[in-house]
Design an enzyme around this catalytic site. Structure first.
Site, short mmCIF file in Angstrom:
data_model
loop_
_atom_site.label_atom_id
_atom_site.label_comp_id
_atom_site.label_asym_id
_atom_site.label_seq_id
_atom_site.Cartn_x
_atom_site.Cartn_y
_atom_site.Cartn_z
N SER A 1 10.53 5.70 9.67
CA SER A 1 9.97 5.31 10.96
C SER A 1 10.35 3.87 11.27
CB SER A 1 8.45 5.45 10.91
OG SER A 1 7.85 4.99 12.10
N CYS B 1 -1.34 -3.46 14.86
CA CYS B 1 -1.07 -3.02 13.48
C CYS B 1 -1.63 -4.01 12.46
CB CYS B 1 0.44 -2.86 13.31
SG CYS B 1 0.94 -2.57 11.62
N CYS C 1 -1.81 1.88 8.31
CA CYS C 1 -0.88 0.95 7.67
C CYS C 1 -1.47 -0.46 7.56
CB CYS C 1 0.38 1.04 8.52
SG CYS C 1 1.40 -0.35 8.71
N CYS D 1 4.81 -7.58 7.35
CA CYS D 1 5.84 -7.20 8.32
C CYS D 1 6.03 -8.34 9.32
CB CYS D 1 5.43 -5.93 9.06
SG CYS D 1 6.72 -5.35 10.20
N SER E 1 8.86 4.31 16.93
CA SER E 1 7.55 3.98 17.49
C SER E 1 7.74 3.44 18.89
CB SER E 1 6.88 2.92 16.60
OG SER E 1 6.81 3.41 15.29
N LEU E 2 7.35 4.22 19.87
CA LEU E 2 7.63 3.84 21.26
C LEU E 2 6.38 3.23 21.91
CD1 LEU E 2 9.85 3.84 23.38
CD2 LEU E 2 9.23 6.17 23.98
N HIS E 3 5.34 3.97 22.05
CA HIS E 3 4.00 3.54 22.48
C HIS E 3 3.86 3.08 23.92
CE1 HIS E 3 3.34 3.99 18.26
NE2 HIS E 3 3.61 2.76 17.87
N GLY F 1 5.47 -2.51 6.64
CA GLY F 1 6.81 -3.04 6.81
C GLY F 1 7.71 -2.22 7.71
N GLU F 2 8.82 -2.85 8.07
CA GLU F 2 9.80 -2.22 8.95
C GLU F 2 11.04 -1.89 8.11
OE1 GLU F 2 10.33 -0.92 11.89
OE2 GLU F 2 12.45 -0.81 11.40
N CYS G 1 3.56 -6.30 15.71
CA CYS G 1 2.91 -5.40 16.67
C CYS G 1 1.41 -5.70 16.66
CB CYS G 1 3.16 -3.94 16.30
SG CYS G 1 4.92 -3.56 16.14
N ASN H 1 -5.72 3.79 15.26
CA ASN H 1 -6.70 3.35 14.26
C ASN H 1 -7.15 1.97 14.70
OD1 ASN H 1 -7.07 5.09 11.94
ND2 ASN H 1 -4.92 4.75 11.49
N CYS I 1 3.31 8.33 1.71
CA CYS I 1 3.64 7.35 2.75
C CYS I 1 3.85 6.01 2.02
CB CYS I 1 2.47 7.28 3.72
SG CYS I 1 2.65 5.99 4.95
N GLU J 1 0.83 -1.20 0.00
CA GLU J 1 0.00 0.00 0.00
C GLU J 1 0.86 1.25 0.00
OE1 GLU J 1 -3.29 -1.99 2.99
OE2 GLU J 1 -2.41 -0.07 3.49
N1 SAH Z 1 7.43 -0.35 10.87
C1 SAH Z 1 7.64 1.02 11.12
C2 SAH Z 1 6.97 1.92 10.10
C3 SAH Z 1 5.60 1.51 9.63
S1 SAH Z 1 4.33 1.67 10.82
C4 SAH Z 1 7.22 1.38 12.53
O1 SAH Z 1 6.57 0.56 13.18
O2 SAH Z 1 7.57 2.46 12.98
C5 SAH Z 1 4.12 3.43 10.90
C6 SAH Z 1 3.52 3.92 12.22
O3 SAH Z 1 2.15 3.51 12.34
C7 SAH Z 1 4.22 3.36 13.46
O4 SAH Z 1 4.45 4.39 14.39
C8 SAH Z 1 3.22 2.37 13.99
O5 SAH Z 1 3.40 2.11 15.35
C9 SAH Z 1 1.93 3.06 13.65
N2 SAH Z 1 0.75 2.22 13.65
C10 SAH Z 1 0.63 0.95 13.24
N3 SAH Z 1 -0.64 0.52 13.42
C11 SAH Z 1 -1.32 1.55 13.94
C12 SAH Z 1 -2.65 1.73 14.35
N4 SAH Z 1 -3.54 0.74 14.26
N5 SAH Z 1 -3.02 2.93 14.85
C13 SAH Z 1 -2.12 3.95 14.95
N6 SAH Z 1 -0.84 3.84 14.58
C14 SAH Z 1 -0.44 2.65 14.10
FE1 SF4 Z 2 5.58 -3.75 11.40
FE2 SF4 Z 2 5.54 -1.16 12.01
FE3 SF4 Z 2 3.28 -2.58 11.88
FE4 SF4 Z 2 4.97 -3.01 13.88
S1 SF4 Z 2 3.83 -1.13 13.46
S2 SF4 Z 2 3.95 -4.59 12.67
S3 SF4 Z 2 6.91 -2.74 12.84
S4 SF4 Z 2 4.63 -2.12 10.20
#
Ligand code: SAH
Ligand code: SF4
Length: 374
Positions: free
Chosen positions: A198, A125, A340, A118, A221-223, A168-169, A122, A297, A111, A97
């Site tokens: 990111s 995600c 994503c 991936c 991405s810390l969270h 993806g990462e 997470c 999301n 983006c 995407e």
């Molecule tokens: N893999 C990388 C980049 C892609 S994800 C990463 O994890 O940083 C891009 C961003 O979207 C990251 O900060 C991720 O934590 C966030 N993300 C993924 N799923 C999400 C969701 N459901 N709601 C909000 N942010 C989300």
């Molecule tokens: Fe992969 Fe980033 Fe999604 Fe985590 S948030 S599963 S690293 S794309």
């Protein structure tokens, strides 16, 4: 089955030297390479017959042997806020995407994805939920931005920013992501500061990235601030915990003098409390950084809900008390599954099959093994 398009040479995948070689091998003069390069990257024309200073015979040859791009558009969605999301099929049937997000200040941000699926898993995600399929090539990553650049150019606009925040990462596909990043700068003249990569927090690659000497922005991405809780949301934390991650971030800041951005997907009751904000403030206090708060999301396999605006405001007020700046990012394209991995899930279903699950495991193990070799 491969379409004829995929048997042709995709000119976006070639360096200038390779393009020259490709053309001269077909009996064309070497200077045609410069003309075609100019059409592709300065004029951003994506049809050979629009390259008006080429003779008809050259155009015919190119049409028979080459393409400008190879991404097959499968679905597109336009949201009320003009965010546009695309789903592409790759030559081997994998899906990725990309999203185009216009901002009020004239920024046009693409983006883009760095992998099909991936391996990081997470739990919140949509891409993590579908598992890992494969790394993208540098060309496949770059081309996602190229498609938008051409379309924008045709309507008198310019692609100004690129974020590696799609599927993806990027640090799990380090070499291709970096090569694509350099193509964005060299070919599309997007300034390093207008590109953001990111990462989920692969500490060794953050250090490696710091040593590249690039002015590209880094988002992490810390969270979560607690290791056990972060590991439950983001399995990669078991490998590189928060201290190792922050050490790498401090190294990045000291090497580059650049501010690091921490992404914070705000989840109601999970990481939006005042206590969590205090812990985050303490953790980040004194580090050259900024926090981007993005309400979650919702995704199919995760029960969490987006934090409410009142708790987000409180969160950001607490951070300010520690000298940590933050902004609340508007969720773009919320009506079109622009998170994503969400369009693929909506169009094709999100579940991975057994093969993908095994590939995910292998890829995750591989990421750890790569690191052990370092
Ligand atoms: N893999 C990388 C980049 C892609 S994800 C990463 O994890 O940083 C891009 C961003 O979207 C990251 O900060 C991720 O934590 C966030 N993300 C993924 N799923 C999400 C969701 N459901 N709601 C909000 N942010 C989300
Ligand atoms: Fe992969 Fe980033 Fe999604 Fe985590 S948030 S599963 S690293 S794309």
């Amino acid at each position: 089955m491969l379409s004829s398009r995929h048997c042709k040479t995709n000119l976006y995948r070639l360096t200038f030297a390779e393009l020259t070689e490709f053309l001269t091998a077909q009996g064309e003069k070497a200077y045609r390479a410069r003309q075609i390069w100019h059409w592709m990257y300065e004029q951003r024309v994506n049809r050979f017959d629009a390259m008006t200073n080429l003779p008809g015979s050259t155009i015919a040859k190119l049409q028979a042997s080459a393409t400008l791009g190879s991404l097959d558009l499968v679905a597109r969605q336009q949201s009320r806020d003009d965010t546009e999301k695309r789903l592409y099929r790759l030559h081997d049937g994998q899906f990725i995407e990309s999203v185009l997000m216009p901002y009020d200040d004239d920024r046009m941000t693409a983006c883009i994805s760095s992998q099909a699926g991936c391996a990081m898993g997470c739990v919140f995600c949509a891409t993590g939920q579908m598992g890992y399929a494969r790394n993208l090539t540098a060309g496949e990553i770059f081309e996602q931005a190229m498609v938008f650049a051409c379309e924008l150019h045709a309507r008198g606009e310019r692609l100004s920013n690129v974020v590696f925040m799609g599927m993806g990462e990027p640090f799990h596909n380090y070499a291709a992501s970096l090569a694509a990043l350099r193509q964005l700068m060299d070919r599309l003249k997007i300034g390093a500061r207008h590109i953001t990569l990111s990462t989920v927090g692969l500490a060794p690659q953050i250090r490696r990235f710091a040593d590249e000497g690039l002015q590209v922005s880094l988002a992490v991405s810390l969270h979560k601030t607690d290791d056990a809780q972060r590991s439950a949301l983001m399995p990669v934390n078991r490998r590189w915990g928060i201290e190792a991650l922050l050490d790498a971030c401090r190294y990045y800041v000291s090497r580059t003098n650049r501010r690091i951005t921490f992404e914070w997907a705000a989840i109601a009751g999970e990481n939006d409390t005042a206590e969590e904000a205090h812990r985050l403030g303490l953790l980040l206090s004194g580090l050259l950084c900024h926090v981007n708060i993005i309400p979650l999301n919702t995704t199919g396999d995760y029960a969490g809900l987006p934090a409410q605006s009142a708790s987000i405001k409180r969160f950001s007020d607490v951070l300010r008390g520690y000298g940590v700046s933050s902004t609340v990012r508007v969720r773009r394209g919320i009506d079109i599954d622009a998170g994503c991995g969400q369009l693929k899930t909506a169009v094709l279903g999100g579940k991975q099959n057994g093969k993908a699950a095994a590939a995910t495991e292998r890829a995750r193990d591989g990421a750890a093994a790569d690191d052990r070799l370092r």
